[in-house]
Scaffold this motif. Structure first.
Motif, PDB file in Angstrom:
ATOM      1  N   SER A   2       0.920  -1.007   0.128  1.00  0.00           N
ATOM      2  CA  SER A   2       0.018  -0.015   0.079  1.00  0.00           C
ATOM      3  C   SER A   2       0.894   1.338   0.012  1.00  0.00           C
ATOM      4  O   SER A   2       2.034   1.076   0.320  1.00  0.00           O
ATOM      5  CB  SER A   2      -0.949   0.176   1.246  1.00  0.00           C
ATOM      6  OG  SER A   2      -0.088   0.221   2.150  1.00  0.00           O
ATOM      7  N   SER A  59      -4.570  12.102   2.235  1.00  0.00           N
ATOM      8  CA  SER A  59      -4.990  10.660   1.799  1.00  0.00           C
ATOM      9  C   SER A  59      -5.945  10.461   2.861  1.00  0.00           C
ATOM     10  O   SER A  59      -6.217  11.039   3.979  1.00  0.00           O
ATOM     11  CB  SER A  59      -4.189   9.626   1.577  1.00  0.00           C
ATOM     12  OG  SER A  59      -3.453   9.447   2.804  1.00  0.00           O
ATOM     13  N   ASP A  60      -6.738   9.403   2.509  1.00  0.00           N
ATOM     14  CA  ASP A  60      -7.730   8.607   3.433  1.00  0.00           C
ATOM     15  C   ASP A  60      -6.872   8.058   4.887  1.00  0.00           C
ATOM     16  O   ASP A  60      -7.257   8.326   5.810  1.00  0.00           O
ATOM     17  CB  ASP A  60      -8.488   7.587   2.967  1.00  0.00           C
ATOM     18  CG  ASP A  60      -9.738   8.029   2.232  1.00  0.00           C
ATOM     19  OD1 ASP A  60      -9.880   9.292   2.569  1.00  0.00           O
ATOM     20  OD2 ASP A  60     -10.285   7.378   1.490  1.00  0.00           O
ATOM     21  N   ASP A  61      -5.679   7.700   4.392  1.00  0.00           N
ATOM     22  CA  ASP A  61      -4.800   7.061   5.630  1.00  0.00           C
ATOM     23  C   ASP A  61      -4.668   7.973   6.755  1.00  0.00           C
ATOM     24  O   ASP A  61      -4.787   7.774   7.800  1.00  0.00           O
ATOM     25  CB  ASP A  61      -3.349   6.815   5.266  1.00  0.00           C
ATOM     26  CG  ASP A  61      -3.365   5.709   3.904  1.00  0.00           C
ATOM     27  OD1 ASP A  61      -4.400   4.952   4.090  1.00  0.00           O
ATOM     28  OD2 ASP A  61      -2.242   5.510   3.439  1.00  0.00           O
ATOM     29  N   LYS A 116      -8.054  13.524   3.139  1.00  0.00           N
ATOM     30  CA  LYS A 116      -8.506  13.505   1.813  1.00  0.00           C
ATOM     31  C   LYS A 116      -9.113  14.609   1.417  1.00  0.00           C
ATOM     32  O   LYS A 116      -9.776  15.339   1.951  1.00  0.00           O
ATOM     33  CB  LYS A 116      -9.516  12.441   1.658  1.00  0.00           C
ATOM     34  CG  LYS A 116      -9.999  12.284   0.256  1.00  0.00           C
ATOM     35  CD  LYS A 116     -10.995  11.314   0.016  1.00  0.00           C
ATOM     36  CE  LYS A 116     -11.452  11.287  -1.304  1.00  0.00           C
ATOM     37  NZ  LYS A 116     -12.596  10.185  -1.568  1.00  0.00           N
ATOM     38  N   GLN A 152      -4.898  11.579  -2.570  1.00  0.00           N
ATOM     39  CA  GLN A 152      -6.141  10.715  -2.856  1.00  0.00           C
ATOM     40  C   GLN A 152      -6.494  11.192  -4.367  1.00  0.00           C
ATOM     41  O   GLN A 152      -6.495  10.386  -5.134  1.00  0.00           O
ATOM     42  CB  GLN A 152      -7.318  11.080  -1.978  1.00  0.00           C
ATOM     43  CG  GLN A 152      -8.391   9.944  -2.010  1.00  0.00           C
ATOM     44  CD  GLN A 152      -7.859   8.803  -1.167  1.00  0.00           C
ATOM     45  OE1 GLN A 152      -7.125   8.945  -0.179  1.00  0.00           O
ATOM     46  NE2 GLN A 152      -8.382   7.707  -1.506  1.00  0.00           N
ATOM     47  N   ASP A 153      -6.571  12.514  -4.588  1.00  0.00           N
ATOM     48  CA  ASP A 153      -6.693  12.953  -5.913  1.00  0.00           C
ATOM     49  C   ASP A 153      -5.740  14.175  -6.166  1.00  0.00           C
ATOM     50  O   ASP A 153      -5.723  15.224  -5.511  1.00  0.00           O
ATOM     51  CB  ASP A 153      -8.296  13.589  -5.711  1.00  0.00           C
ATOM     52  CG  ASP A 153      -9.297  12.374  -5.844  1.00  0.00           C
ATOM     53  OD1 ASP A 153      -9.201  11.492  -6.443  1.00  0.00           O
ATOM     54  OD2 ASP A 153     -10.380  13.024  -4.860  1.00  0.00           O
ATOM     55  N   ARG A 182       1.846   4.659  -7.809  1.00  0.00           N
ATOM     56  CA  ARG A 182       0.500   4.620  -7.857  1.00  0.00           C
ATOM     57  C   ARG A 182      -0.348   3.428  -7.480  1.00  0.00           C
ATOM     58  O   ARG A 182      -0.175   2.332  -8.060  1.00  0.00           O
ATOM     59  CB  ARG A 182       0.089   5.123  -9.016  1.00  0.00           C
ATOM     60  CG  ARG A 182      -1.510   5.529  -9.502  1.00  0.00           C
ATOM     61  CD  ARG A 182      -1.549   6.279 -10.646  1.00  0.00           C
ATOM     62  NE  ARG A 182      -0.625   7.188 -10.992  1.00  0.00           N
ATOM     63  CZ  ARG A 182      -0.986   8.370 -11.589  1.00  0.00           C
ATOM     64  NH1 ARG A 182      -1.996   8.442 -12.162  1.00  0.00           N
ATOM     65  NH2 ARG A 182       0.296   9.344 -11.415  1.00  0.00           N
ATOM     66  N   THR A 183      -1.437   3.529  -6.699  1.00  0.00           N
ATOM     67  CA  THR A 183      -2.251   2.488  -6.471  1.00  0.00           C
ATOM     68  C   THR A 183      -3.666   2.891  -7.005  1.00  0.00           C
ATOM     69  O   THR A 183      -3.992   3.903  -7.623  1.00  0.00           O
ATOM     70  CB  THR A 183      -2.455   1.907  -5.009  1.00  0.00           C
ATOM     71  OG1 THR A 183      -2.814   2.926  -4.148  1.00  0.00           O
ATOM     72  CG2 THR A 183      -1.067   1.572  -4.574  1.00  0.00           C
ATOM     73  N   LYS A 184      -4.782   2.015  -6.968  1.00  0.00           N
ATOM     74  CA  LYS A 184      -5.981   2.291  -7.462  1.00  0.00           C
ATOM     75  C   LYS A 184      -6.572   3.622  -6.864  1.00  0.00           C
ATOM     76  O   LYS A 184      -7.235   4.346  -7.308  1.00  0.00           O
ATOM     77  CB  LYS A 184      -7.110   0.971  -7.126  1.00  0.00           C
ATOM     78  CG  LYS A 184      -6.819   0.082  -8.291  1.00  0.00           C
ATOM     79  CD  LYS A 184      -7.821  -0.786  -8.000  1.00  0.00           C
ATOM     80  CE  LYS A 184      -7.695  -2.044  -8.953  1.00  0.00           C
ATOM     81  NZ  LYS A 184      -8.717  -2.997  -8.913  1.00  0.00           N
ATOM     82  N   LYS A 185      -6.327   3.671  -5.301  1.00  0.00           N
ATOM     83  CA  LYS A 185      -6.900   4.832  -4.574  1.00  0.00           C
ATOM     84  C   LYS A 185      -5.776   6.017  -4.522  1.00  0.00           C
ATOM     85  O   LYS A 185      -6.613   7.191  -4.259  1.00  0.00           O
ATOM     86  CB  LYS A 185      -7.452   4.125  -3.217  1.00  0.00           C
ATOM     87  CG  LYS A 185      -8.460   3.130  -3.368  1.00  0.00           C
ATOM     88  CD  LYS A 185      -8.843   2.874  -1.899  1.00  0.00           C
ATOM     89  CE  LYS A 185      -9.934   1.810  -2.209  1.00  0.00           C
ATOM     90  NZ  LYS A 185     -10.408   1.229  -0.614  1.00  0.00           N
ATOM     91  N   GLU A 186      -4.590   5.657  -4.444  1.00  0.00           N
ATOM     92  CA  GLU A 186      -3.707   6.932  -4.101  1.00  0.00           C
ATOM     93  C   GLU A 186      -2.469   7.026  -4.800  1.00  0.00           C
ATOM     94  O   GLU A 186      -2.355   5.853  -5.694  1.00  0.00           O
ATOM     95  CB  GLU A 186      -3.211   6.690  -2.518  1.00  0.00           C
ATOM     96  CG  GLU A 186      -4.457   6.606  -1.579  1.00  0.00           C
ATOM     97  CD  GLU A 186      -3.710   6.392  -0.465  1.00  0.00           C
ATOM     98  OE1 GLU A 186      -4.424   6.924   0.798  1.00  0.00           O
ATOM     99  OE2 GLU A 186      -3.060   5.243  -0.016  1.00  0.00           O
TER     100      GLU A 186
END
Length: 173
Positions: free
Chosen positions: A4, A102-104, A108, A137-138, A161-165
């Motif tokens: 992650s 990010s959400d972490d 976000k 996140q974005d 890069r991952t799907k979300k971040e």
């Protein structure tokens, strides 16, 4: 297994930060990164931690106290600003700076309008070989243009890069 963004960021911190180092959490939020950094710098190190809200500052302070890490952290209840040089010390350099949107970190899309100014304050205060970690996140529309302004002889860059971040890594050469 693909790591992650948080796992990769923490691995980079573990590889870069030494006991006694100065490190910067430019976006404290829930305090996860501040606590992790505090475990890495040891009793002789220092974490400068910036949090924009009183609730986040109180929650992070309580968590640091319960973890026995309070003495390693200077928790500043404000955003990183023009006083940063005084706060870090005019002759001091950091081994890591992290800005986590990010959400972490429960941050976000919470970057302020002057987020690139904050990053610009920290980048020249990194040690040679020091890292700046920026998690989104974005990705803001102006971010990639900002990266193009960095002098390639002074800063190396990588992106994960991952799907979300997305994690942007900038190394001071």
């Amino acid at each position: 297994m693909i790591p992650s963004i948080e796992t990769l960021a923490h691995q980079l911190i573990e590889q870069t930060v030494k006991v006694g180092d100065i490190v910067i959490d430019g976006t404290t939020a829930n305090g996860i990164n501040t606590r992790f950094l505090a475990t890495r710098v040891g009793k002789s190190g220092k974490v400068l931690s910036y949090t924009a809200t009183k609730d986040n500052a109180n929650a992070t302070a309580a968590s640091l106290f319960m973890s026995g890490l309070s003495e390693r952290v200077t928790l500043l209840g404000k955003t990183l600003d023009r006083y940063f040089l005084q706060e870090i010390g005019s002759q001091s350099q950091a081994s890591i700076g992290i800005f986590d949107y990010s959400d972490d970190a429960q941050n976000k899309n919470q970057y302020p309008n002057d987020y690139t100014d904050q990053i610009n304050r920290v980048l020249p205060r990194l040690k040679h070989g020091g890292l700046m970690l920026i998690k989104f996140q974005d990705i803001p529309t102006d971010w990639l243009a900002y990266l193009d302004t960095l002098i390639k002889a002074d800063y190396a860059q990588a992106t994960y890069r991952t799907k979300k971040e997305t994690l942007f890594i900038i190394e001071r050469i």
